[in-house]
Motif scaffolding. Structure first.
Motif, PDB file in Angstrom:
ATOM      1  N   ASP A 109      82.160 -74.058  28.204  1.00 54.93           N
ATOM      2  CA  ASP A 109      81.402 -73.856  26.969  1.00 54.93           C
ATOM      3  C   ASP A 109      81.346 -72.367  26.683  1.00 54.93           C
ATOM      4  N   GLY A 110      81.558 -71.991  25.423  1.00 57.75           N
ATOM      5  CA  GLY A 110      81.544 -70.576  25.086  1.00 57.75           C
ATOM      6  C   GLY A 110      80.866 -70.310  23.763  1.00 57.75           C
ATOM      7  N   ILE A 111      80.303 -69.109  23.657  1.00 60.64           N
ATOM      8  CA  ILE A 111      79.790 -68.610  22.383  1.00 60.64           C
ATOM      9  C   ILE A 111      80.423 -67.252  22.126  1.00 60.64           C
ATOM     10  N   ILE A 112      81.021 -67.097  20.963  1.00 56.49           N
ATOM     11  CA  ILE A 112      81.644 -65.834  20.564  1.00 56.49           C
ATOM     12  C   ILE A 112      80.879 -65.318  19.361  1.00 56.49           C
ATOM     13  N   LYS A 113      80.282 -64.146  19.475  1.00 52.15           N
ATOM     14  CA  LYS A 113      79.500 -63.573  18.387  1.00 52.15           C
ATOM     15  C   LYS A 113      80.102 -62.217  18.029  1.00 52.15           C
ATOM     16  N   ASN A 114      80.846 -62.178  16.928  1.00 51.23           N
ATOM     17  CA  ASN A 114      81.565 -60.972  16.529  1.00 51.23           C
ATOM     18  C   ASN A 114      81.131 -60.516  15.147  1.00 51.23           C
ATOM     19  N   ASN A 115      81.187 -59.201  14.934  1.00 54.07           N
ATOM     20  CA  ASN A 115      80.983 -58.663  13.595  1.00 54.07           C
ATOM     21  C   ASN A 115      81.890 -57.460  13.397  1.00 54.07           C
ATOM     22  N   GLU A 116      81.735 -56.783  12.269  1.00 52.69           N
ATOM     23  CA  GLU A 116      82.578 -55.639  11.910  1.00 52.69           C
ATOM     24  C   GLU A 116      84.054 -56.018  12.067  1.00 52.69           C
ATOM     25  N   ASN A 117      84.824 -55.249  12.848  1.00 53.14           N
ATOM     26  CA  ASN A 117      86.259 -55.546  13.027  1.00 53.14           C
ATOM     27  C   ASN A 117      86.563 -56.108  14.410  1.00 53.14           C
ATOM     28  N   GLN A 118      85.582 -56.678  15.055  1.00 60.16           N
ATOM     29  CA  GLN A 118      85.772 -57.173  16.416  1.00 60.16           C
ATOM     30  C   GLN A 118      86.694 -58.390  16.435  1.00 60.16           C
ATOM     31  N   LYS A 119      87.484 -58.469  17.524  1.00 58.38           N
ATOM     32  CA  LYS A 119      88.436 -59.566  17.696  1.00 58.38           C
ATOM     33  C   LYS A 119      88.160 -60.285  19.013  1.00 58.38           C
ATOM     34  N   SER A 120      88.380 -61.582  19.016  1.00 63.02           N
ATOM     35  CA  SER A 120      88.287 -62.342  20.256  1.00 63.02           C
ATOM     36  C   SER A 120      89.322 -63.444  20.241  1.00 63.02           C
ATOM     37  N   ALA A 121      89.748 -63.838  21.442  1.00 66.58           N
ATOM     38  CA  ALA A 121      90.720 -64.929  21.564  1.00 66.58           C
ATOM     39  C   ALA A 121      90.455 -65.694  22.841  1.00 66.58           C
ATOM     40  N   ASN A 122      90.571 -66.998  22.753  1.00 67.38           N
ATOM     41  CA  ASN A 122      90.566 -67.858  23.933  1.00 67.38           C
ATOM     42  C   ASN A 122      91.869 -68.642  23.930  1.00 67.38           C
ATOM     43  N   ILE A 123      92.717 -68.333  24.904  1.00 62.88           N
ATOM     44  CA  ILE A 123      94.024 -68.962  25.045  1.00 62.88           C
ATOM     45  C   ILE A 123      93.978 -69.751  26.346  1.00 62.88           C
ATOM     46  N   MET A 124      94.107 -71.053  26.258  1.00 67.01           N
ATOM     47  CA  MET A 124      93.859 -71.878  27.426  1.00 67.01           C
ATOM     48  C   MET A 124      94.966 -72.911  27.612  1.00 67.01           C
ATOM     49  N   PHE A 125      95.433 -73.018  28.858  1.00 62.21           N
ATOM     50  CA  PHE A 125      96.419 -74.027  29.237  1.00 62.21           C
ATOM     51  C   PHE A 125      95.791 -74.874  30.341  1.00 62.21           C
TER      52      PHE A 125
END
Length: 374
Positions: A226-242
């Motif tokens: 379980d995840g929570i991603i909280k981004n603003n401005e120019n922030q980047k996030s990625a979850n790459i899962m195999f």
């Protein structure tokens, strides 16, 4: 020294427009910068004492080394091992800079939950952080990732979680990194009748990428994320899962919520493969996104590759704005629109935080969020 120069590292796994146009998530430039690889020595950990909690066994992980704050010999064995291979070439990156991986073997039930406090200090630094956790008994673990307001720091972190037969490990990671870029490469191994519950809370990093290599090779192995991603401005996030199901009756359940404001960008790219040997398995994926601005965006690509009929599987992705009815209801009670938005966002976060079983960890995260204004 540029990271890209190290052994001609193959980073083709990273999402770029060269790979799939829809991702629009090019992070190659981060690997072409000149970084300072010299470690900051003699870090004063007293100024990070606010991260310790009397309800936890507290240890620091600094410059890829364990610094003990509490006595743990009775419960935990510390060893050092060689780096492993992975289909994810970034997993080997740290081996070019460090000789060994630190391994924590939890051999006896802990009197209190374990808090591993990761500290990163210095401008324009390239940090490595490689840690294996082997759970031989049921355990609750929190990893805290923290830095000062550093300039252009980059963190390459490896985590391997091994959960032994009939054991349940609950692991939470809370990340409040200022002006930092971080890539965390995960390997998970869950043995027969064992369960690994991961909860990942990410705030403030300019770039945060999680890459998972998870194989369910044992019968009745359970992997929940379980995840929570909280981004603003120019922030980047990625979850790459195999995630690969190999053994019978194995279960994987991946759920991530995104809260994106400003020009934030997130990627959800999860692939689950169920082999014909994995009869009666269950594979679930779900991405839920709230866009808080017109310029925020999400690329969601949940996908299943299934070779049998005898299973349960589902995948989905949803995207929308805050619920206008909820906003109207709160505002009609005299609450300002901004405060109402904040309350709704907090409630979404709380649903993920409540996935953490231990109350002490939930309380710690609440206090840390308050201190970091997230």
């Amino acid at each position: 020294m540029k990271v890209i120069d190290i052994k001609n590292l193959d980073i083709s796994i990273l999402p770029t427009k060269k790979v799939e146009e829809f991702r629009s998530f090019n992070i190659y430039p981060y690997f072409e910068k000149d970084f300072d690889f010299k470690k900051v020595e003699n870090i004063d950990l007293n100024k990070y004492s606010f991260l310790k909690d009397e309800h936890f066994i507290n240890i620091f992980f600094v410059n890829n080394k364990i610094v003990l704050e509490d006595k743990i010999d009775e419960f935990i064995e510390i060893t050092y091992e060689n780096f492993e291979n992975s289909f994810n070439s970034l997993y080997k990156l740290n081996s070019y800079l460090d000789k060994e991986v630190t391994t924590l073997k939890i051999k006896k039930e802990l009197e209190k939950p374990l808090n591993i406090i990761n500290i990163f200090e210095g401008d324009n630094k390239f940090f490595t952080s490689s840690l294996n956790i082997e759970a031989k008994v049921n355990c609750d673990i929190l990893e805290t990732f923290h830095n000062e307001i550093n300039k252009d720091s980059f963190i390459s972190a490896n985590r391997k979680y091994l959960v032994k037969k009939d054991i349940k490990a609950n692991i939470a990671k809370v990340q409040t990194l200022n002006n930092a870029q971080i890539i965390v490469n995960y390997k998970t191994q869950v043995e027969e009748n064992a369960t690994l519950n991961l909860v990942n809370l990410e705030y403030k990093a300019n770039l945060a990428v999680n890459i998972f290599d998870s194989k369910l090779e044992y019968e009745n192995a359970n992997f929940n994320f379980d995840g929570i991603i909280k981004n603003n401005e120019n922030q980047k996030s990625a979850n790459i899962m195999f995630v690969e199901h190999i053994a019978k009756s194995s279960i994987s359940d991946v759920k991530i919520k995104h809260l994106l404001d400003g020009q934030a960008h997130a990627l959800f790219d999860v692939a689950s493969k169920v082999q014909n040997s994995a009869l009666y398995s269950k594979a679930f994926q779900n991405s839920q996104t709230i866009l808080l601005s017109d310029d925020a965006r999400i690329n969601a690509n949940p996908r299943l590759e299934i070779f049998i009929d005898e299973l349960e599987a589902a995948h989905g992705a949803s995207c929308g704005a805050l619920d206008e009815d909820q906003l109207y209801y709160l505002c009609s009670r005299g609450i300002s629109k901004e405060k109402a938005k904040e309350m709704i966002i907090d409630s979404i976060e709380l649903k993920v935080i409540k996935r953490i079983e231990l109350k002490a960890i939930r309380r710690y995260i609440k206090n840390l969020k308050r201190l970091n204004h997230v």
